[in-house]
Design an enzyme around this catalytic site. Structure first.
Site, PDB file in Angstrom:
ATOM      1  CD  GLU A 116      -2.868  -1.554   2.010  1.00 32.84           C
ATOM      2  OE1 GLU A 116      -2.409  -0.712   3.611  1.00 32.84           O
ATOM      3  OE2 GLU A 116      -3.132  -2.436   2.690  1.00 32.84           O
ATOM      4  CD  GLU A 316      -7.485   1.598   4.585  1.00 29.16           C
ATOM      5  OE1 GLU A 316      -7.155   1.292   3.331  1.00 29.16           O
ATOM      6  OE2 GLU A 316      -7.709   0.862   5.562  1.00 29.16           O
ATOM      7  CG  HIS A 660     -10.210 -11.107  49.969  1.00 27.02           C
ATOM      8  ND1 HIS A 660     -10.936 -11.696  49.420  1.00 27.02           N
ATOM      9  CD2 HIS A 660      -9.194 -12.041  49.775  1.00 27.02           C
ATOM     10  CE1 HIS A 660     -10.586 -12.958  49.621  1.00 27.02           C
ATOM     11  NE2 HIS A 660      -9.014 -12.761  49.400  1.00 27.02           N
ATOM     12  CD  GLU A 753     -11.316  -8.707  53.968  1.00 34.16           C
ATOM     13  OE1 GLU A 753     -11.810  -8.254  53.321  1.00 34.16           O
ATOM     14  OE2 GLU A 753     -11.190  -9.773  53.651  1.00 34.16           O
TER      15      GLU A 753
END
Length: 1353
Positions: A116, A316, A660, A753
């Site tokens: 291209e 394009e 957690h 936690e």
């Protein structure tokens, strides 16, 4: 990206402008020309717009332009192509050779697809246009002065050189690079894996690095094949080929930018390119969403946006990919205005600086967030940032670690030039809760100055006060004394985003990172782990292994983001920060950001304490799914759980944390107790767990206070002393991961936690990082507490694996790794330690653990005395078992690695015997249906000489002709052994001590029919008569309906030769190892040994042991624990070779499936050999393990044919010299020896995992008993009984003779009824025991299993 062909005539209305441009360019002293001498003075010729430049011409022209305009042009290369061509980039800006005042960076990339070509020439013309008109054209001058422009005319110069002018459809083959890879399908993708070898795409790698290192603001990627502007996203999660609109967070902005380009192109703006390949295709306004047009995974524009924060669209430019050069003038005319107008849009939106409020120092890598748009940009090295936005009103925040985030509302963005918005941020340590300054805003300039962590509301939603929040938002920690580089990315990372993040840091820091997967989730998301170490991928003796696991509950997300931050922090600060250097150099760190990626994808931001997304896709809580010491877990084990269990068993982890959310506390074992109630459940290492838990909590001020969630109504009064708690004392959790880790591995794990809100908003993430950064680092330091050392053999200094370290009064022993090193976490104080190992004398010692750091204690154990020669061989096998890689170095062969037909294979085998006659012997054991020879190659130091005391191992391949990888591997293995014999000591010793038999192809007819690169075809699977040979091995005539195939007959005869101890068969179509039986519902005797042998092979393979056997053609085989399974679970059938080997050859056989593809391309063979070489060698080592010995009578005479019964099941028989050798898994085993005429003998033996077979002697006594009674008593009793019987017989005879005359009349009557009498006698005889036994063996309904058992015994 393109797929269209054709061309559209162009109007000539703008040619006049171009003519003027060319005239001016030629007339001015700064005109554009071509260099005749690339190094000497340049002369120029005007651009003709009618020729393409090859690479040499392109290079000369760009170099000449850079020399001509040094004040505004700088030429450099960002990398090279496969064939070594430079990837040239021309930088155009005022003072291009230096880093002057900051300007937004813009780039154009062309010729990504080599065929291209319009883009390549158009960008050369653009370079010439900008340079030639600078100082003469106000528009160009302003653009160059205020923009940092980068132009890459060709990203794929190799492909261009292969392309052909006039090829509109791309049939000449220049689209891909020189390794035939489509560069626009090779970038990491957010919606799936892009399987590309980095070595095949140096162009992509170079451009990725270029994108990541430069903070480009706007970009265009120029292609050809139609005429349209395409914008992100280029693909979607569904990967539907056409018609799925995949919207990005900046969708409206992308649409606007695409329209800017399209509206200025006279063809593109029509939306009707009328390309020859698809004349009816239309695009509204000349633009399209990439995925809606067609799905492109691995595209560059999406990578730019997601990883480079750069907005890129794909243009394009022409229907014909490589139009004739005569059309170049027209293409330039069509695109000039579009190229300029698009570049100018880099100046829209908001721009400004982020600086330190006190010193004015620029703050780089600050995140600029726009409310309602989930896409951030970052500030540059000068603190400058550029955020493209459409006209409107926005709420914008600046965030950087260590500083209070600043937000300003109501920022007005107008059309035209960008609004300037400057931020000055205050260090968190300087923030005063009682000093608040409200920021002011302006549509032109807004400078934010403040000394507080609070801010105004955004969008009408009130945010909690940062300094005083108690709803899980972190409090303000102190800033460290030295300033480290902080993480750049603070946002919620969905799976694809997280995957790209990990891949990026693995690519940027390959010397300290290794990215690997331990398995898959239910929905096939890979469970990624990032290893960070100074020697990634290698366990260094003495270096502890540490792991973090996050996001086990999918809706608890803070841990996931903190672990990504931690990865970034460690990587970016390695080499400059002493603490990071120390941790990375002395620790092998493993980080799993997400254990439950499926759950995360359905969780919702803002979830405080909900359950959506908590469980995995099968709706099971993964933290209730592990085996438990107090309660039986009945739920099926989930794939995520299995993967983590396998992971923990395969690595020598010492310390771990499971992150957690939902509270703010460190929770330590045990998590439950036998009663199932909430009360303290103390582990043997309770003090150690409290020590490491406190180390984390103390560095987190809010956690350490112990009152985590006062504003959460569910638990306002919850309190944890010093921020830690015993798990069961908090609440009872059976099936938790931390307890399983402690009870089943050497790893101590706690659960952390991190906050009371499970899924907080993204803007709070920097505060979580600041709150937990020191804690995360300090917890890793805890792995270096207690006692460490080596347990070694006193004779040779080799490490002793699986040795036990016990501590008095702590009933929790730990074991050494494969290298013999150990780590035992302990709190400071005095201890009494004992080291013990099977076969060694134990040693104990006293040690004092210091307050800080670790005490090193090494143990030298003395082996129990053995014969000198046997002891030396034991050391050899042990060394091989522990360090096979080091003892058998990578002395590669010169093999070309290709598939061979039968004739070539035969010649290859003969060549081995010609070149290595002293160690090889080739035998034709039979023929195929089509009379191809079935070869058996022996490698040993005395081929063809029976040596019963040497183990004999069999390697077999090619039972299925359509899976020939095994044949290639065995030929290479044989070659490797031969060329290293006499050169490598380990190889030489193995050949001297082993008889190795290779059967490289037992189905040569099928192999001749199979086709290369056919991954799933069954063509060639069977022999020439259509018979699957792996269903033709039957040992009993009653089981066989037809005669065996000639191939089967030959192999069966070989299997039944005495002496084979192990057989390894290589097949294809998956990635795992199976062990007997293939037949259904067959109990497996000695299953633990068979599974052990299969596991040894899998563990020595780089990926097989991970248990991910999933292949596209066999997806149901994913998540196979340890990569090993019983054969019948994979595909049950009768008549298999491995079953025959076990039942009639008394030899265990495993089947190795070497690759997902049955017949992969030849270029993959070197990689397959590399993956399997160590595993194949490990089988030679295993052949020397187990138990061996001799069976004799009291006089020392060998007993041949004695039966050795193992663990009451499996049987082997002694051979010549009364010798036997049997493989057994490590552990304790019972052996019984039975021989006719002798009393049975029983022994108990211990098999150690890394040691050669122990030699035992079994001596038989003559069987001096009959029916369990002394022989003399039985003989005397029998003689007396016979005498009494003789006397009784004489008396009866006399009595009968006297009465005979009286009975004659009676006999006469009997003869008259003879028929009835005969029937009566016959019936009586059928009731006798003897008659019943004789009829039992005439039963025609005898089962196959009975016949099989009879034949086995």
């Amino acid at each position: 990206m393109s797929r269209r062909t054709g061309a559209e005539p162009r109007p000539l209305g703008v040619i006049f402008v171009v003519v003027v441009v060319v005239f001016l360019g030629a007339a001015e002293p700064s005109g554009v020309g071509e260099a005749k001498d690339p190094v000497g003075p340049a002369t120029y010729e005007a651009e003709s717009y009618d020729k393409y430049y090859n690479f040499v011409e392109l290079t000369r022209r760009l170099e000449a332009l850079a020399r001509r305009y040094p004040h505004i042009a700088s030429l450099s290369s960002v990398g090279r192509s496969v064939e070594g061509r430079e990837l040239w980039v021309m930088r155009i800006t005022e003072h291009a050779g230096a880093d002057g005042p900051p300007k937004p960076k813009f780039k154009y990339v062309g010729n990504m697809h080599g065929d291209e070509t319009v883009s390549r020439q158009v960008l050369v013309y653009l370079v010439e246009y900008l340079l030639g008109r600078y100082g003469h054209d106000r528009r160009v001058s302003e653009l160059v002065n205020n923009t940092d422009i980068y132009i890459m005319p060709s990203m794929n110069p190799d492909g261009f050189e292969r392309s052909e002018e006039g090829d509109c459809g791309g049939s000449a083959g220049g689209r891909n690079n020189a390794r035939n890879v489509d560069l626009n399908r090779s970038f990491p993708d957010q919606f799936g894996n892009v399987d590309v070898d980095e070595r095949d795409v140096p162009e992509r790698t170079a451009v990725m690095k270029w994108i990541v290192e430069n903070k480009f603001v706007l970009s265009g990627n120029l292609h050809g094949g139609t005429v349209v502007a395409s914008y992100p996203f280029d693909d979607s999660a569904s990967h539907v080929r056409y018609g799925v609109y995949s919207r990005s967070p900046d969708d409206e902005l992308f649409r606007y930018l695409a329209r800017v380009y399209a509206e200025n192109n006279p063809v593109m703006r029509t939306g009707e390119p009328k390309c020859e390949g698809d004349p009816g295709e239309t695009f509204k306004d000349g633009i399209t969403n990439g995925a809606q047009w067609y799905d492109v995974p691995g595209g560059m524009q999406d990578f730019n946006y997601l990883q480079g924060s750069c907005l890129e669209i794909t243009m394009e430019l022409s229907c014909c990919k490589y139009p004739p050069a005569s059309q170049l003038q027209e293409e330039w005319n069509n695109n000039l205005e579009s190229l300029l107008a698009y570049m100018e849009k880099v100046h829209i939106g908001v721009r400004g600086f982020v600086r330190n409020a006190e010193t004015g120092t620029p703050l780089s890598d600050a995140d600029i967030t726009v409310e309602g748009v989930n896409h951030n940009v970052k500030s540059g090295r000068f603190g400058d940032y550029y955020r493209l936005l459409l006209p409107g009103t926005y709420n914008i925040t600046a965030v950087t670690p260590g500083y209070s985030p600043m937000r300003v509302d109501g920022v007005q963005v107008t059309a035209g030039k960008a609004t300037e918005l400057n931020f000055t941020l205050t260090l968190l340590s300087d923030v005063k809760a009682d000093h608040i300054t409200t920021p002011s805003t302006s549509t032109t300039t807004t400078t934010i100055t403040t000394t507080t962590a609070s801010s105004t509301s955004v969008g009408g939603a009130n945010r909690p006060d940062v300094a005083g929040s108690s709803s899980g938002l972190p409090a303000n920690p102190q800033v460290p004394e030295t300033q480290q580089l902080q993480p750049k990315e603070f946002r919620h990372h969905h799976y694809s985003d997280m995957e790209l993040f990990l891949q990026k840091f693995n690519m940027l820091y390959p010397s300290i990172t290794r990215l690997y997967s331990i398995g898959k989730s239910v929905q096939d998301h890979l469970l990624w782990v990032m290893e960070i170490s100074d020697n990634p991928g290698e366990h260094e003796p003495g270096e502890p292994e540490f792991k973090y696991v996050g996001n086990m509950h999918g809706n608890e997300v803070v841990g996931r983001e903190l672990l990504l931050n931690l990865i970034e922090y460690l990587c970016r600060n390695y080499g400059s920060d002493p603490e990071v250097n120390d941790l990375v150099n002395s620790t092998r760190i493993h980080i799993m950001p997400s254990m439950n990626p499926d759950g995360y994808e359905v969780a919702q931001e803002g979830d405080i304490s909900g359950y959506q997304g908590r469980n995995n896709s099968n709706n099971f809580d993964l933290n209730r799914n592990f085996p438990d010491q107090f309660k039986t877990i009945t739920e099926p084990r989930q794939p995520e759980t299995i993967a983590v269990m396998n992971w923990a068993r395969n690595y020598s982890f010492v310390l771990s944390a499971n992150l957690h959310g939902g509270s703010l506390v460190v929770n330590y074992p045990f998590d439950d107790n036998p009663d199932g109630i909430s009360r303290y459940s103390k582990s043997p290492d309770d003090d150690v767990f409290k020590m490491v838990s406190s180390a984390y909590a103390k560095e987190n001020p809010q956690m350490f206070q112990g009152h985590p969630c006062t504003d959460i109504k569910e638990y306002p009064d919850e309190f944890f002393q010093d921020g830690i708690t015993n798990g069961a004392n908090w609440y009872n959790i059976p099936g938790g991961m931390q307890d399983w880790m402690y009870m089943n591995t050497n790893c101590f794990e706690v659960t952390i936690e991190l906050g009371c809100v499970k899924y907080p908003p993204a803007w709070q993430l920097p505060m979580y990082w600041e709150q937990n950064r020191r804690s995360l680092l300090e917890f890793i330091h805890q792995v270096h507490r207690g006692v460490k050392g080596m347990v070694i053999d006193s004779r040779d200094g080799a490490g002793i694996p699986n040795a036990t370290i016990t501590v008095d009064e702590i009933s929790h022993p730990i074991t050494t790794s494969k290298a013999g090193d150990y780590w035992r976490l302990l709190v400071p104080g005095p201890y009494h330690l004992t080291a013990s190992a099977e076969g060694y004398t134990s040693i104990d010692t006293y040690v004092t653990v210091p307050e800080n750091g670790v005490e090193e204690v090494n143990f030298k154990l003395t082996r129990i005395h053995q014969d000198t020669k046997e002891e030396e061989f034991q050391r050899f096998i042990k060394q091989l078992s522990i360090s096979l890689d080091q003892m058998i170095p990578d002395t590669t062969t010169t093999s070309s690695f290709r598939y061979s037909n039968h004739r070539e294979m035969s010649e290859y085998l003969r060549a081995l015997t010609f070149n290595y006659p002293k160690i090889t012997s080739l035998q034709r054991i039979g023929n195929s249906v089509e009379f191809h020879a079935i070869w058996a190659l022996e490698i040993s130091n005395k081929p063809d000489v029976p040596e019963p005391n040497k183990p004999k191992i069999r390697f077999v391949a090619g039972i299925h002709g359509n899976a020939p990888v095994g044949t290639v591997l065995l030929l290479e293995f044989a070659n490797y052994l031969c060329i290293n014999y006499g050169k490598n000591p380990a190889v030489t010793r193995l050949i001297d001590e082993t008889r190795i038999i290779f059967l490289p192809s037992i189905n040569p007819d099928g192999r001749e029919q199979a086709r290369e690169k056919d991954c799933s075809s069954t063509e060639g699977m069977t022999n020439a008569k259509g018979k699957d040979l792996d269903t033709d091995f039957f040992g009993n005539v009653s089981q066989r309906s037809v005669e065996p195939q000639p191939e089967t007959r030959a192999v069966m005869a070989l299997i039944q030769e005495k002496g084979f101890i192990l057989s390894v068969a290589l097949d294809g179509g998956s990635l795992l190892v199976t062990y007997p039986y293939d037949k259904p519902v067959q109990p497996v005797e000695n299953e633990s040994t068979l599974r052990y042998l299969a596991t040894v092979y899998a563990n020595n393979h780089p990926t097989m042991h991970l248990g991910d056997a999933g292949c596209r053609n066999n997806s149901q085989m994913a998540n196979v624990p340890e990569g090993v399974m019983r054969a019948a679970e994979m595909h049950s059938h009768m008549g298999s070779m491995k079953d025959f080997s076990v039942d009639f050859g008394h030899c265990p056989e495993i089947t190795v499936y070497t690759s997902c593809c049955l017949f992969p391309p030849a270029e993959q063979l070197p990689a397959l050999w590399t993956q399997n070489k160590k595993s194949l060698f490990s089988m030679l080592v295993e052949a020397h393990k187990g138990v061996r010995g001799t069976v004799t009578d009291k006089s020392g005479k060998p007993i041949v044919g004695a039966m050795i019964v193992l663990n009451g099941g499996m049987r082997v028989f002694t051979g010549e010299g009364g010798y036997f050798h049997v493989l057994l898994d490590p552990g304790t085993h019972k052996i019984e020896a039975v021989a006719q005429g002798y009393q049975p003998q029983r022994q108990e033996v211990i098999v150690l995992p890394n040691e050669a077979a122990r030699s035992i002697l079994i001596e038989f006594d003559m069987d001096n008993s009959i029916f369990g009674l002394p022989r003399e008593l039985v003989v005397a009793s029998a003689a007396a009984a016979m005498t009494a019987l003789a006397i009784t017989s004489c008396i009866i005879w006399c009595v009968c003779s006297v009465k005979s005359n009286r009975q004659k009349d009676g006999f006469h009557r009997l003869r008259q009824h003879g028929d009835e009498y005969d029937d009566e006698i016959r019936l009586a005889s059928m009731g006798s025991k003897k008659s019943l036994l004789s009829h039992e063996f005439q039963d025609e309904s005898e089962s196959d299993e009975d016949t099989l058992y009879a034949n086995k015994v």
